[in-house]
Write a protein that holds these residues in place. Structure first.
Motif, short mmCIF file in Angstrom:
data_model
loop_
_atom_site.label_atom_id
_atom_site.label_comp_id
_atom_site.label_asym_id
_atom_site.label_seq_id
_atom_site.Cartn_x
_atom_site.Cartn_y
_atom_site.Cartn_z
N GLY A 158 0.89 -1.07 0.06
CA GLY A 158 -0.15 0.08 0.07
C GLY A 158 0.80 1.20 -0.01
O GLY A 158 1.97 1.20 0.43
N VAL A 159 0.22 2.44 -0.57
CA VAL A 159 1.14 3.75 -0.79
C VAL A 159 -0.19 4.73 -0.05
O VAL A 159 -1.06 4.70 -0.50
CB VAL A 159 1.55 4.01 -2.08
N ALA A 160 0.50 5.59 0.55
CA ALA A 160 -0.43 6.82 1.01
C ALA A 160 -0.03 8.20 0.63
O ALA A 160 1.20 8.66 1.06
CB ALA A 160 -0.51 6.72 2.73
N THR A 161 -0.65 8.91 -0.09
CA THR A 161 -0.32 10.28 -0.56
C THR A 161 1.26 10.55 -0.79
O THR A 161 1.63 9.81 -1.73
CB THR A 161 -0.91 11.17 0.51
N TYR A 162 2.00 11.15 0.07
CA TYR A 162 3.17 11.67 -0.44
C TYR A 162 4.21 12.03 0.73
O TYR A 162 3.43 12.10 1.96
CB TYR A 162 3.28 12.94 -1.39
N VAL A 163 5.38 12.32 0.45
CA VAL A 163 6.32 12.70 1.66
C VAL A 163 6.81 13.75 1.43
O VAL A 163 6.63 14.35 0.33
CB VAL A 163 7.14 11.55 2.13
N GLU A 164 7.80 14.24 2.13
CA GLU A 164 8.53 15.74 2.16
C GLU A 164 9.50 15.33 0.88
O GLU A 164 10.18 14.46 0.91
CB GLU A 164 9.08 16.13 3.17
N GLY A 165 9.37 16.25 -0.06
CA GLY A 165 10.22 16.10 -1.37
C GLY A 165 9.43 15.93 -2.56
O GLY A 165 9.83 16.00 -3.43
N ASP A 166 8.27 15.20 -2.34
CA ASP A 166 7.57 14.92 -3.30
C ASP A 166 6.97 15.91 -4.29
O ASP A 166 6.96 15.98 -5.53
CB ASP A 166 6.36 13.88 -3.07
N PHE A 167 6.61 17.02 -3.37
CA PHE A 167 6.07 18.27 -4.00
C PHE A 167 7.16 18.92 -4.90
O PHE A 167 7.04 19.31 -6.10
CB PHE A 167 5.38 19.09 -3.28
N GLN A 168 8.42 19.13 -4.42
CA GLN A 168 9.40 19.62 -5.02
C GLN A 168 9.67 18.70 -6.39
O GLN A 168 10.02 19.46 -7.47
CB GLN A 168 10.66 19.77 -4.14
N ASP A 169 9.91 17.60 -6.01
CA ASP A 169 10.30 16.75 -7.33
C ASP A 169 9.17 16.79 -8.53
O ASP A 169 9.62 17.08 -9.77
CB ASP A 169 10.28 15.31 -6.89
N VAL A 170 7.85 16.72 -8.08
CA VAL A 170 6.85 17.06 -9.03
C VAL A 170 7.18 18.53 -9.69
O VAL A 170 6.84 18.57 -11.08
CB VAL A 170 5.33 16.79 -8.49
N LEU A 171 7.33 19.39 -9.09
CA LEU A 171 7.36 20.63 -9.56
C LEU A 171 8.53 20.88 -10.65
O LEU A 171 8.32 21.45 -11.65
CB LEU A 171 7.51 21.79 -8.41
N ASN A 172 9.56 20.11 -10.22
CA ASN A 172 10.84 20.30 -10.81
C ASN A 172 10.40 19.55 -12.34
O ASN A 172 10.81 19.65 -13.55
CB ASN A 172 11.94 19.53 -10.17
N ALA A 173 9.92 18.29 -12.36
CA ALA A 173 9.48 17.45 -13.37
C ALA A 173 8.46 18.26 -14.44
O ALA A 173 8.87 18.14 -15.52
CB ALA A 173 8.68 16.12 -12.99
N ALA A 231 8.32 21.62 -14.55
CA ALA A 231 9.26 22.76 -15.19
C ALA A 231 10.08 22.12 -16.38
O ALA A 231 10.42 23.09 -17.20
CB ALA A 231 9.88 23.29 -14.04
N THR A 232 10.59 21.03 -16.33
CA THR A 232 11.76 20.62 -17.35
C THR A 232 10.95 19.73 -18.50
O THR A 232 11.69 19.30 -19.11
CB THR A 232 12.58 19.80 -16.33
N GLY A 233 9.62 19.70 -18.13
CA GLY A 233 8.87 19.19 -19.15
C GLY A 233 9.03 17.63 -19.22
O GLY A 233 8.60 16.92 -20.00
N LYS A 234 9.21 17.10 -18.15
CA LYS A 234 9.16 15.47 -17.78
C LYS A 234 7.91 15.22 -17.72
O LYS A 234 7.82 13.95 -17.94
CB LYS A 234 10.13 14.96 -16.70
N ILE A 235 6.99 16.06 -16.99
CA ILE A 235 5.72 15.67 -16.91
C ILE A 235 4.80 16.46 -17.62
O ILE A 235 4.93 17.68 -17.86
CB ILE A 235 5.17 15.84 -15.54
#
Length: 317
Positions: free
Chosen positions: A293-308, A310-314
């Motif tokens: 099971g996985v639950a929501t997110y941890v510290e660092g995940d928001f920054q990783d997504v924002l970076n992804a 901004a760089t066009g990975k997502i």
């Protein structure tokens, strides 16, 4: 100020509430864009489930509560001892509320806090209001090239990012995704950002199937027409998928997914189930499969997504 408040099942009210005061180590944010989560819909249709009807152990609040936990905005006030962000900064709010003292929090798993909650579900206001005050540590700066409208999607994207991040997925693995809703599609994007090439999506809705293709799924199956287990095994050379992500939360999908993953494969559950499911342990035991099971997110995940983003990975728009 105006705020959208949850009173109970199918009972939402726009009300005038007091403007929150910004205290020490806090920031006041003016929400810009707010997403409507599946959790919000479930609370409206069948709640209260997650929303507390007795005082929450951290916020000490209960219904009626302001909704909105997927949102971006602009800082309009900073409290005492806040010096690294300023008025006018564009931010996204990471809404997890946690006590910081339980065993899970001490281990760094704030998403698994014994007393966890969410801004916009458990108190401390919410994005569906004119102003909201949150801890400084809850806001992340939005890169200049990322629109605030897109930044409001960081929360659901972070759920998927975290799920892929802690799963055993590695580049070159074949993956099955159950459900092509917002979280399932976010999983597809997170997998593509990590180099996945073989992504199979199981979905009924024609529109969601089209989105899955647009976002990078290599195969899209319909569980009402396709034999999911047989098709996945065939696509994966007879062995089955290395990893599966359940973003649907229905018994039929669970049954299919377990049989569709290969020996020593892993089924990752993201879905929040509305009722109990059944699982035959032998389906795991005799193929050494894993179910996590996985639950929501941890510290660092928001920054990783924002970076992804901004760089066009997502692909966000």
């Amino acid at each position: 100020m105006k705020a959208l408040r949850f009173y109970g099942q199918r009972d939402l009210r726009i009300e005038d509430v007091e403007i929150p005061k910004c205290g020490k180590n806090q920031v006041k944010v003016k929400p810009a864009y707010v997403g409507i989560c599946g959790t919000d819909l479930h609370e409206y249709i069948g709640g209260a489930n997650i929303i507390p009807t007795t005082p929450h152990p951290i916020t000490n609040e209960k219904v009626p509560l302001t909704l909105g936990h997927e949102f971006s905005g602009v800082i309009e006030e900073v409290g005492e001892d806040v010096s690294d962000v300023k008025i006018g900064d564009r931010v996204v709010v990471q809404p997890i509320i946690y006590d910081g003292t339980c065993g899970a929090c001490r281990d760094g798993y704030i998403n698994c806090c014994d007393n966890n909650g969410f801004v916009g579900l458990s108190g401390w206001g919410g994005g569906l209001s004119e102003h909201v005050v949150v801890p400084r540590k809850a806001v992340y700066a939005v890169p200049e090239k990322v629109p605030l409208e897109v930044a409001a999607l960081v929360e659901p994207l972070a759920v998927a990012w975290h799920a892929v991040n802690i799963s055993p997925f590695k580049k070159g693995d074949s993956v099955l995704v159950l459900g092509g809703g917002p979280i399932g599609l976010a999983v597809v994007q997170s997998l593509k950002a990590r180099g996945a090439e073989m992504i199979i999506v199981s979905e009924v809705s024609p529109r969601r199937k089209e989105f899955a293709k647009q976002f990078g799924a290599s195969h899209v199956l319909d569980p009402t027409k396709d034999d999911i287990v047989a098709r996945v095994r065939d696509i994966c050379g007879g062995s089955g998928a290395n990893v599966a992500f359940d973003a649907a939360g229905v018994q039929a999908g669970l049954d299919q997914a377990i049989l569709a993953i290969r020996a020593r494969g892993t089924l990752v559950n993201i879905a929040v189930w509305e009722k109990a499911a059944t699982l035959h342990p032998n389906s795991l035991v005799f193929r050494e499969r894993s179910y996590m099971g996985v639950a929501t997110y941890v510290e660092g995940d928001f920054q990783d997504v924002l970076n992804a983003i901004a760089t066009g990975k997502i692909f966000s728009q």
